[in-house]
Design an enzyme around this catalytic site. Structure first.
Site, short mmCIF file in Angstrom:
data_model
loop_
_atom_site.label_atom_id
_atom_site.label_comp_id
_atom_site.label_asym_id
_atom_site.label_seq_id
_atom_site.Cartn_x
_atom_site.Cartn_y
_atom_site.Cartn_z
N MET A 1 57.66 62.29 -45.24
CA MET A 1 56.77 63.40 -44.96
C MET A 1 55.39 63.20 -45.59
O MET A 1 54.36 63.45 -44.98
CB MET A 1 57.37 64.72 -45.45
CG MET A 1 56.50 65.93 -45.17
SD MET A 1 57.17 67.46 -45.86
CE MET A 1 58.66 67.66 -44.86
N ARG B 1 45.55 72.01 -10.82
CA ARG B 1 45.73 72.58 -12.16
C ARG B 1 45.01 73.92 -12.21
O ARG B 1 45.64 74.96 -12.19
CB ARG B 1 45.19 71.61 -13.22
CG ARG B 1 45.57 71.96 -14.63
CD ARG B 1 45.21 70.86 -15.62
NE ARG B 1 43.77 70.61 -15.71
CZ ARG B 1 43.22 69.72 -16.53
NH1 ARG B 1 43.99 68.97 -17.30
NH2 ARG B 1 41.91 69.56 -16.57
N TYR C 1 64.50 55.74 -47.73
CA TYR C 1 65.68 56.48 -47.27
C TYR C 1 66.56 55.62 -46.37
O TYR C 1 66.06 54.80 -45.57
CB TYR C 1 65.25 57.72 -46.49
CG TYR C 1 64.69 58.83 -47.35
CD1 TYR C 1 65.45 59.43 -48.35
CD2 TYR C 1 63.39 59.29 -47.14
CE1 TYR C 1 64.93 60.46 -49.12
CE2 TYR C 1 62.86 60.32 -47.90
CZ TYR C 1 63.64 60.90 -48.89
OH TYR C 1 63.12 61.92 -49.65
N LYS D 1 36.68 68.95 -27.65
CA LYS D 1 37.94 69.69 -27.70
C LYS D 1 38.93 68.95 -28.60
O LYS D 1 38.71 67.79 -28.96
CB LYS D 1 38.52 69.84 -26.28
CG LYS D 1 38.86 68.51 -25.60
CD LYS D 1 39.35 68.72 -24.18
CE LYS D 1 39.68 67.37 -23.54
NZ LYS D 1 40.18 67.52 -22.15
#
Length: 386
Positions: free
Chosen positions: A326, A136, A278, A37
């Site tokens: 980014m 759950r 930055y 998964k």
């Protein structure tokens, strides 16, 4: 096809080592279901499943039907697939037609599966998930009582492949009492089903942590996720393993399947007193040599690792300086000689005894191995190596 600025590498030998280790712990007769998964915990379903098949794995577990579809495509019918979570009504036809097994935890899902199997003149293979304390998903006692007649009345269209549950944190000793109670409740549910003439083919409860810490939970099948990728569910699980090892060798027996590499995009020099990147998060306290690497938070390298992360450049451990952007990060390569554009940068993996581990990322960013791995974008190419 034009590849991106970094690649993930999957080691066949490492996976084989880990599967062999798990096999040595659970025994020869227990089925190992490879949990893939979350895009195979970030390793890539298609690539990882191909490796696992080569390692002798014949059973795969996924969370949802879309993941199951990927595994069916990757295995070409060579393995059994089990959905542990979501399967929308509109996907039942596909699952049943492709012999895909799935958890059931509500009577509604069972009746829907039966109706679809009748329409297809086929059989739905189900695993009855029972509630034991995780709260759950799963049938509690009163719901199981309602399920019994439904199963008896539709035996020609339903095959009870298994009975299962999931433990509420087997990786932590803090949950020990709770886990023990869950084991007792599971056994009670199983005996109740038998008393009502329902005989599941397989019993399975163990995840990676339970398989290591609670051997009696291994039963007929174990659902192994994080261990096969070369990571321990927690430090506690590893300590528990080491405490039980009878040989002098108490080193970590697991090998990391994944490594992550990029390359130097640019090299430049910065003088004392200049800010780098930055904002004002990093001020050069001396003349520095820095490298730009084309990997940032859009590629899964967390911004939290700004001024904290580490990488390997030409066999030297270096630090991330300034804010992770980014699409880019900066490394301090002042102490690394003769760095050139194109030189390899190891973001996860090792070189000459040094290693940048996923665990080290977790310690710096307060994220789990699981979270960091599954956040690796699918667009990063995965490459298989020996």
């Amino acid at each position: 096809m034009i590849e991106g600025p970094s690649s993930l590498f999957l080691s066949f030998s490492a996976l084989q080592n880990n599967i062999n280790f798990v096999r040595s712990r659970v025994g020869k007769k227990v089925i190992i279901s490879s949990v893939v998964k979350g895009n195979a915990y970030g390793h890539g379903i298609k690539e990882f499943v191909q490796l696992a098949l080569k390692c002798g794995i014949k059973h795969f577990s996924v969370f949802s039907s879309d993941e199951a579809y990927e595994v069916v495509d990757a295995t070409n019918g060579e393995a059994q697939i089990m959905i542990m979570g979501e399967i929308p009504h509109e996907h039942l036809e596909w699952a049943i037609s492709n012999n895909v097994e799935f958890f059931v935890f509500e009577c509604t899902r069972v009746t829907e599966a039966i109706n679809e199997a009748k329409r297809l003149k086929s059989v739905a293979k189900i695993h009855i998930e029972v509630e034991t304390g995780l709260n759950r998903t799963g049938f509690n006692e009163s719901e199981i009582a309602k399920l019994i007649p439904i199963l008896h009345d539709n035996q020609e269209h339903i095959h009870v492949k298994g009975i299962c549950t999931h433990f509420a944190g087997a990786e932590s000793v803090a949950n020990h009492v709770r886990i023990q109670k869950q084991i007792k409740r599971f056994n009670k549910h199983y005996k109740y089903l038998l008393s009502k003439g329902i005989e599941p083919e397989l019993k399975h409860t163990a995840c990676s942590a339970a398989a290591m810490v609670y051997p009696k939970t291994c039963m007929d099948m174990v659902r192994i996720g994080i261990l096969q990728y070369g990571f321990w569910p927690s430090k506690e699980t590893f300590i528990d393993y080491v405490s039980k090892v009878k040989t002098p060798d108490r080193n970590d027996p697991l090998k990391r399947v994944i490594s992550w590499k990029s390359s130097v995009m640019s090299v430049k020099y910065v003088t004392t007193g200049e800010f780098i990147g930055y904002g004002t998060s990093f001020l050069a306290q001396q003349d520095m040599k820095i490298a730009a690497v084309p990997v940032g938070y859009s590629h899964g390298y967390s911004r939290v690792l700004s001024n904290l992360g580490r990488a390997l450049v030409n066999g030297i451990r270096v630090g991330v300086i300034g804010l992770v952007n980014m699409n880019m990060m900066m490394l301090d390569i002042t102490e690394v000689e003769e760095v050139e554009v194109g030189d390899e940068v190891i973001l996860i993996g090792g070189y000459n005894g040094l290693e940048i581990s996923v665990a080290s990322f977790g310690e710096l960013s307060n994220q789990l191995n699981y979270e960091l791995l599954t956040r690796l974008p699918q667009r990063i190419p995965r490459k298989i190596i020996e």
